[in-house]
Design an enzyme around this catalytic site. Structure first.
Site, PDB file in Angstrom:
ATOM      1  N   GLY A 116       4.879  56.344 -28.073  1.00  0.00           N
ATOM      2  CA  GLY A 116       5.459  57.361 -27.205  1.00  0.00           C
ATOM      3  C   GLY A 116       6.530  56.868 -26.254  1.00  0.00           C
ATOM      4  O   GLY A 116       7.074  57.656 -25.480  1.00  0.00           O
ATOM      5  N   ARG A 582     -14.705  27.202  -1.440  1.00  0.00           N
ATOM      6  CA  ARG A 582     -13.813  27.234  -0.267  1.00  0.00           C
ATOM      7  C   ARG A 582     -14.690  27.336   0.977  1.00  0.00           C
ATOM      8  O   ARG A 582     -15.160  28.422   1.315  1.00  0.00           O
ATOM      9  CB  ARG A 582     -12.852  28.422  -0.384  1.00  0.00           C
ATOM     10  CG  ARG A 582     -11.880  28.275  -1.541  1.00  0.00           C
ATOM     11  CD  ARG A 582     -11.302  29.594  -2.007  1.00  0.00           C
ATOM     12  NE  ARG A 582     -12.314  30.400  -2.707  1.00  0.00           N
ATOM     13  CZ  ARG A 582     -12.038  31.344  -3.601  1.00  0.00           C
ATOM     14  NH1 ARG A 582     -10.786  31.600  -3.924  1.00  0.00           N
ATOM     15  NH2 ARG A 582     -13.004  32.029  -4.170  1.00  0.00           N
ATOM     16  N   ARG A 638     -14.406  22.002  -1.474  1.00  0.00           N
ATOM     17  CA  ARG A 638     -13.171  21.666  -0.772  1.00  0.00           C
ATOM     18  C   ARG A 638     -13.427  21.606   0.724  1.00  0.00           C
ATOM     19  O   ARG A 638     -14.010  22.539   1.300  1.00  0.00           O
ATOM     20  CB  ARG A 638     -12.092  22.723  -1.079  1.00  0.00           C
ATOM     21  CG  ARG A 638     -10.737  22.414  -0.453  1.00  0.00           C
ATOM     22  CD  ARG A 638      -9.713  23.472  -0.831  1.00  0.00           C
ATOM     23  NE  ARG A 638      -9.972  24.763  -0.200  1.00  0.00           N
ATOM     24  CZ  ARG A 638      -9.285  25.870  -0.459  1.00  0.00           C
ATOM     25  NH1 ARG A 638      -8.334  25.848  -1.387  1.00  0.00           N
ATOM     26  NH2 ARG A 638      -9.561  27.002   0.155  1.00  0.00           N
ATOM     27  N   GLU A 766      -1.623  20.472  -4.728  1.00  0.00           N
ATOM     28  CA  GLU A 766      -1.025  21.776  -4.445  1.00  0.00           C
ATOM     29  C   GLU A 766       0.324  21.663  -3.756  1.00  0.00           C
ATOM     30  O   GLU A 766       0.857  22.665  -3.262  1.00  0.00           O
ATOM     31  CB  GLU A 766      -1.991  22.630  -3.598  1.00  0.00           C
ATOM     32  CG  GLU A 766      -2.572  21.890  -2.417  1.00  0.00           C
ATOM     33  CD  GLU A 766      -3.762  22.611  -1.792  1.00  0.00           C
ATOM     34  OE1 GLU A 766      -3.783  23.844  -1.807  1.00  0.00           O
ATOM     35  OE2 GLU A 766      -4.665  21.915  -1.293  1.00  0.00           O
ATOM     36  N   GLY A 787      -4.305  23.212  -7.338  1.00  0.00           N
ATOM     37  CA  GLY A 787      -4.358  24.478  -6.618  1.00  0.00           C
ATOM     38  C   GLY A 787      -3.032  25.183  -6.810  1.00  0.00           C
ATOM     39  O   GLY A 787      -2.110  25.035  -6.016  1.00  0.00           O
ATOM     40  N   THR A 788      -2.934  25.938  -7.906  1.00  0.00           N
ATOM     41  CA  THR A 788      -1.623  26.452  -8.295  1.00  0.00           C
ATOM     42  C   THR A 788      -1.143  27.623  -7.448  1.00  0.00           C
ATOM     43  O   THR A 788       0.023  27.998  -7.537  1.00  0.00           O
ATOM     44  CB  THR A 788      -1.632  26.830  -9.784  1.00  0.00           C
ATOM     45  OG1 THR A 788      -2.764  27.657 -10.061  1.00  0.00           O
ATOM     46  CG2 THR A 788      -1.692  25.583 -10.643  1.00  0.00           C
ATOM     47  N   ASN A 789      -2.022  28.228  -6.646  1.00  0.00           N
ATOM     48  CA  ASN A 789      -1.530  29.246  -5.709  1.00  0.00           C
ATOM     49  C   ASN A 789      -0.550  28.598  -4.732  1.00  0.00           C
ATOM     50  O   ASN A 789       0.591  29.032  -4.584  1.00  0.00           O
ATOM     51  CB  ASN A 789      -2.689  29.874  -4.933  1.00  0.00           C
ATOM     52  CG  ASN A 789      -3.629  30.676  -5.808  1.00  0.00           C
ATOM     53  OD1 ASN A 789      -3.317  30.990  -6.945  1.00  0.00           O
ATOM     54  ND2 ASN A 789      -4.796  30.987  -5.278  1.00  0.00           N
ATOM     55  N   ASP A 790      -1.000  27.547  -4.048  1.00  0.00           N
ATOM     56  CA  ASP A 790      -0.135  26.876  -3.080  1.00  0.00           C
ATOM     57  C   ASP A 790       0.970  26.089  -3.777  1.00  0.00           C
ATOM     58  O   ASP A 790       2.088  25.988  -3.257  1.00  0.00           O
ATOM     59  CB  ASP A 790      -0.957  25.931  -2.188  1.00  0.00           C
ATOM     60  CG  ASP A 790      -1.559  26.676  -0.997  1.00  0.00           C
ATOM     61  OD1 ASP A 790      -1.301  27.884  -0.863  1.00  0.00           O
ATOM     62  OD2 ASP A 790      -2.282  26.042  -0.204  1.00  0.00           O
ATOM     63  N   CYS A 852      -7.789  25.378 -10.234  1.00  0.00           N
ATOM     64  CA  CYS A 852      -8.703  26.276  -9.532  1.00  0.00           C
ATOM     65  C   CYS A 852      -7.982  27.396  -8.782  1.00  0.00           C
ATOM     66  O   CYS A 852      -8.582  28.082  -7.974  1.00  0.00           O
ATOM     67  CB  CYS A 852      -9.584  25.487  -8.554  1.00  0.00           C
ATOM     68  SG  CYS A 852      -8.650  24.642  -7.254  1.00  0.00           S
TER      69      CYS A 852
END
Length: 896
Positions: A116, A582, A638, A766, A787-790, A852
């Site tokens: 569609g 954490r 941590r 990180e 720590g791939t976020n940071d 993580c």
């Protein structure tokens, strides 16, 4: 029946590929070039199935047009003319011939199914003369003019850009004047008048006459289908489903067969298995005397295919057209066996004869996908590895959380981002404290905030769900809620939150504190009142598939968890340990936050230690519960990571009130808050920097860890093996200093308890410098956890909480293919990870390495982790099954 495939190997590039008449220029393997629809039409033709003849303009034409301002490639017109002549020969009719006309359909067909999202034109080639010729050839004037008015309406909307509602209004007016309830009650004269009215309306809308020349109509439709690849709805669909813009669409031109020619004609859609449950039964709907758009338009209610599914009126295709139904079922079974997957089939019956218009792998609900894959593997149709590859890991999310009851009425008053799945109801509350108070009294609550902050952690934990007016998919509320397994709707911009008055307004509804609301974190919807939900039921096939996944994957899967409840849920979902605890999340209950604030406001080490002495038994009890829940499996803890100011009230009045209650002066508390204030706390006094400048904090946490480990080991079960992780390290020296502190504390606890403690000390990688200096850090560190976020924030120089303001624009402009906070940026951040792995293991070959961050639960990121050679991924408990399946798929693909 033997396949007949005319594989043509031209000396020069070709743009058009024919099919039909029991032969084809391609097959199903050519979907990149022919698109999914064209490739499958060719395959069905070669199988000898009844496919109306046609041809496919390849996806390379779409790419050429995109690159050349819409200009067609040289030679395309000649190839289309030759292919059309072949179709005319097979169909026994001529395109545009007034005596024996050949109407055609013009449809899109990308290599990935996009139902569609792009344009289609049916009945093309009709004008006043060819419509009269079609009426004479078929002996049915009503049918001919019905097909003509459908064409004018569709072409005017799709190609000329006219307003569809203008035509719907004219059609409704014609029914009203006739006193007809349905379009089928309009006769040939009514429809002839409608065609004239439609053409006049189109001329008014677009400022030019409707084209009568069939050749002009054909090229107009081809151009419209190609342009629809760049249409807004197609672009949005591709962004949501990660379909590359560069793929382009094919265009399929096919001789029309008519389901609207009378009572012995029909059109419909069939699935070879139930797409909702996966049950092995033929499933679908049809409409007699209709065309394809009638089935999906909702104007008429299609009866079922099978007599067993018929309603009280007994109408079904099986009863009305038994021969065509029997042939359809046989064809469906043949196609499922041929493709070795459940098929979604479009068909038309013209005067009792069945024609196949499309087949493709059918879209299915997550539970159905699992059941079909497992049943086909157990039947030997496919292998176990192929069964694992058939199930989308991300789709499992919908199986692990409560959902809105499909029978319930939805009345959303606001829609936001589907930040964390699950449907849940509760009383709206507007502060973390109120959420905690009501939850402690046994009340179900939804925490409603403009946006959350770390101070809201205890309220988020107490609440059953979270709703915010601001924030994106990677905002604090979204990330924390997903980690906790709480349903969450973020960025619901239509709600106006008045925290002081304790209410919000949305969609003309005012919700006061205590009023019940329901949120659907999978759909991003907010609904007033109680809406019924259903708890997930994980089938036996789910457990079977997960067992196969565990046997196929190389990487381990751990969970991010801070509470015994989360740890137990993680184990229930198959986690093999805790990859990230954490510790700051353990501070936010009322009694603990008071001790933490006392520690922060203390004006010297002695007073800080006195406050920490209150925290020590709390953390020790927490760690002991985690160790018991994990039953000897690794637990990575941590050390305190966030800056201290996050533990203090942000409001000056609340800060002064807190200080007085704790025996501090308001002035002293304000002074301390000013001292802690930083220009950029993200890059400031936090992580290992905090532990080095205030070693008593890290020492207290280490003592709590080791005393808990000793106590649990003394209970006689498997001895815990804690992994103490140093956050935000940039140098090997930082890890060395803190490892020495941890080692001294471990030795002291061992001496006090008389029991040796097995443990590891590692580093959270990180920061870009840490990845580049991984060889140096691997000296004192026995393990790394990325720590791939940071790492993403520091690599891009972007805050995940603020990125929503521009990331969408970046994706729309093609600057970034995906949100790097959702899917790991393999080219940039991924290069840092790869460098960290290689350099760390060069210095320490036995270095254990995991990830993580939020990426640990994202299937595409997990695929990268497999390629990078990581030992495990860690994610929120509710994403553990997703990670297990994604890790298995990554390992299978890596093996080739």
């Amino acid at each position: 029946m033997q396949r007949k495939i005319n594989k043509i190997a031209p000396k020069v590039r070709r743009w058009v590929y024919g099919f039909g008449g029991g032969a084809a220029d391609g097959d199903a393997s050519m979907r990149d070039l022919l698109g999914g629809k064209g490739a499958n039409l060719a395959e069905m033709s070669a199988l000898g199935l009844p496919v109306p003849p046609g041809f496919t303009v390849s996806t390379e034409v779409c790419a050429h047009c995109d690159a050349n301002g819409g200009a067609y490639p040289d030679g395309l017109e000649e190839e289309v003319a030759a292919a059309l002549a072949r179709v005319e020969s097979l169909a026994g009719a001529r395109f545009g011939d007034p005596e024996n006309p050949l109407p055609v359909s013009v449809r899109s067909g990308a290599r990935a199914s996009m139902p569609g999202m792009m344009d289609t034109v049916l009945n093309l080639g009709l004008n006043d003369a060819t419509a009269a010729g079609l009426a004479a050839r078929t002996g049915d004037a009503r049918f001919a003019w019905d097909s003509y008015r459908r064409f004018v309406q569709m072409y005017a909307e799709v190609v000329l850009g006219a307003d569809r509602y203008r035509f719907e209004d004219l059609l409704a007016l014609a029914r009203e004047e006739k006193g007809a309830a349905l379009d089928t009650e309009l006769d040939a004269d009514d429809l002839r008048r409608l065609v004239a009215a439609f053409k006049a309306a189109a001329r008014e809308e677009v400022g030019r006459d409707f084209p009568d020349d069939p050749g002009e109509q054909l090229w107009g439709a081809i151009g419209a289908v190609l342009r629809s690849w760049r249409g807004e709805r197609a672009v949005t669909y591709r962004r949501l489903h990660d379909i590359p813009d560069a793929w382009g669409t094919a265009v399929n031109i096919q001789a029309m067969v008519f389901g609207n020619m009378g009572a012995d004609c029909a059109t419909g859609v069939a699935f070879t298995r139930d797409p909702s449950t996966g049950e092995n039964r033929f499933y679908g709907e049809f409409l007699a005397n209709a065309q394809g758009e009638d089935v999906v338009s909702g104007v008429r209610t299609p009866p079922p295919l099978a007599a067993a599914a018929a309603g009280p009126d007994g109408v079904s295709m099986e009863a009305a057209m038994p021969d065509a139904f029997r042939q359809l079922v046989e064809t469906g079974r043949r196609l499922e066996a041929h493709y070795r997957d459940m098929q979604d089939i479009e068909f038309t019956v013209q005067r009792g004869r069945l024609y196949m218009l499309q087949t493709r792998a059918g879209k299915r609900a997550p539970a159905a996908a699992i059941r079909i894959a497992v049943e086909m593997a157990e039947a030997g149709t496919i292998g176990r590895e192929e069964a694992l590859l058939r199930v989308d890991p991300g789709a499992l999310d919908g199986l692990l959380h409560p959902v809105i009851d499909p029978a319930a009425e939805r009345r959303p008053i606001a829609t936001g981002l589907p930040a964390s799945p699950g449907a849940v109801g509760g009383a709206a509350v507007f502060s973390a404290g109120e959420a905690e108070r009501r939850a402690a009294a046994g009340e179900a609550v939804i925490l409603v905030r403009r946006e959350t902050s770390p101070e809201d952690i205890h309220g988020m934990y107490a609440a059953r769900g979270v709703l915010t007016a601001r924030g994106g998919m990677t905002s604090h509320a979204a990330v924390v809620a997903r980690g906790m397994g709480r349903p969450c709707v973020c960025g619901a911009g239509r709600i106006r939150v008045d925290a002081e008055a304790r209410r919000f307004e949305a969609g003309g509804v005012t919700v006061e504190e205590g009023d019940w609301i329901t949120i659907d974190g999978a759909a991003g919807q907010v609904m007033p009142g109680r809406v019924a939900t259903l708890e997930p039921e994980l089938s036996g096939e789910f457990a079977t598939l997960m067992a196969w996944a565990d046997g196929a994957r190389r990487m381990g899967v751990r969970a991010n968890a801070e509470t015994a409840q989360d740890a137990r849920k993680a184990r229930e979902f198959g986690a093999e340990g805790i990859g990230l605890c954490r510790t700051e999340h353990m501070f936010f209950e009322a009694e603990r936050i008071a001790a933490a604030r006392e520690m922060i406001l203390a004006d010297g080490e002695e007073r800080r230690r006195a406050a920490l002495a209150k925290i020590l038994p709390m953390q020790r009890a927490d760690f002991a519960e985690l160790f018991r829940a994990m039953d000897g499996r690794p637990v990575t803890i941590r050390l305190l990571d966030p800056p201290l100011h996050e533990f203090l009230p942000q409001d000056d009045g609340e800060l002064a009130e807190m200080a007085r209650a704790m025996g501090f002066s308001a002035e002293a508390a304000a002074r301390r808050a000013r001292e802690l204030r930083e220009a950029n706390p993200m890059l400031g006094h936090r992580g290992c920097r905090l532990a080095i400048s205030h070693p008593e904090i890290a020492e207290t946490q280490a003592r709590a860890i080791f005393e808990a480990a000793a106590a649990v080991a003394a209970e006689g079960g498997p001895a815990p093996v804690p992994e103490v992780m140093v956050p935000l390290a940039a140098t090997g020296a930082e890890v060395e200093i803190l490892k020495a502190l941890v080692d001294r504390t471990a030795a002291a606890v061992a001496a006090e308890t008389g029991a040796p403690i097995d443990y590891l000390v590692g580093a959270m990688i990180e920061l870009p410098r840490a990845a580049l200096r991984a060889g140096e850090i691997a000296g004192p560190a026995a393990f790394f956890s990325f720590g791939t976020n940071d790492l993403t924030q520091t690599a891009f120089g972007v805050s995940r909480d603020d990125a929503g303001a521009f990331l969408r624009v970046y994706r729309e402009r093609g600057i970034l293919e995906k949100d790097p906070f959702v899917t790991l940026d393999a080219d940039g951040v991924g290069e840092l990870v790869t460098a960290g792995v290689e350099r760390g293991r060069a210095a320490r070959p036995d270095l254990k390495i995991g990830i993580c961050g939020e990426h640990g639960g994202d299937p595409a990121s997990i695929e990268f982790c497999e390629r990078a050679g990581l030992d495990y991924v860690s994610c929120s408990p509710y994403r553990v099954p997703i990670a297990r399946l994604a890790a298995a798929q990554a390992a299978i693909r890596a093996r080739g």
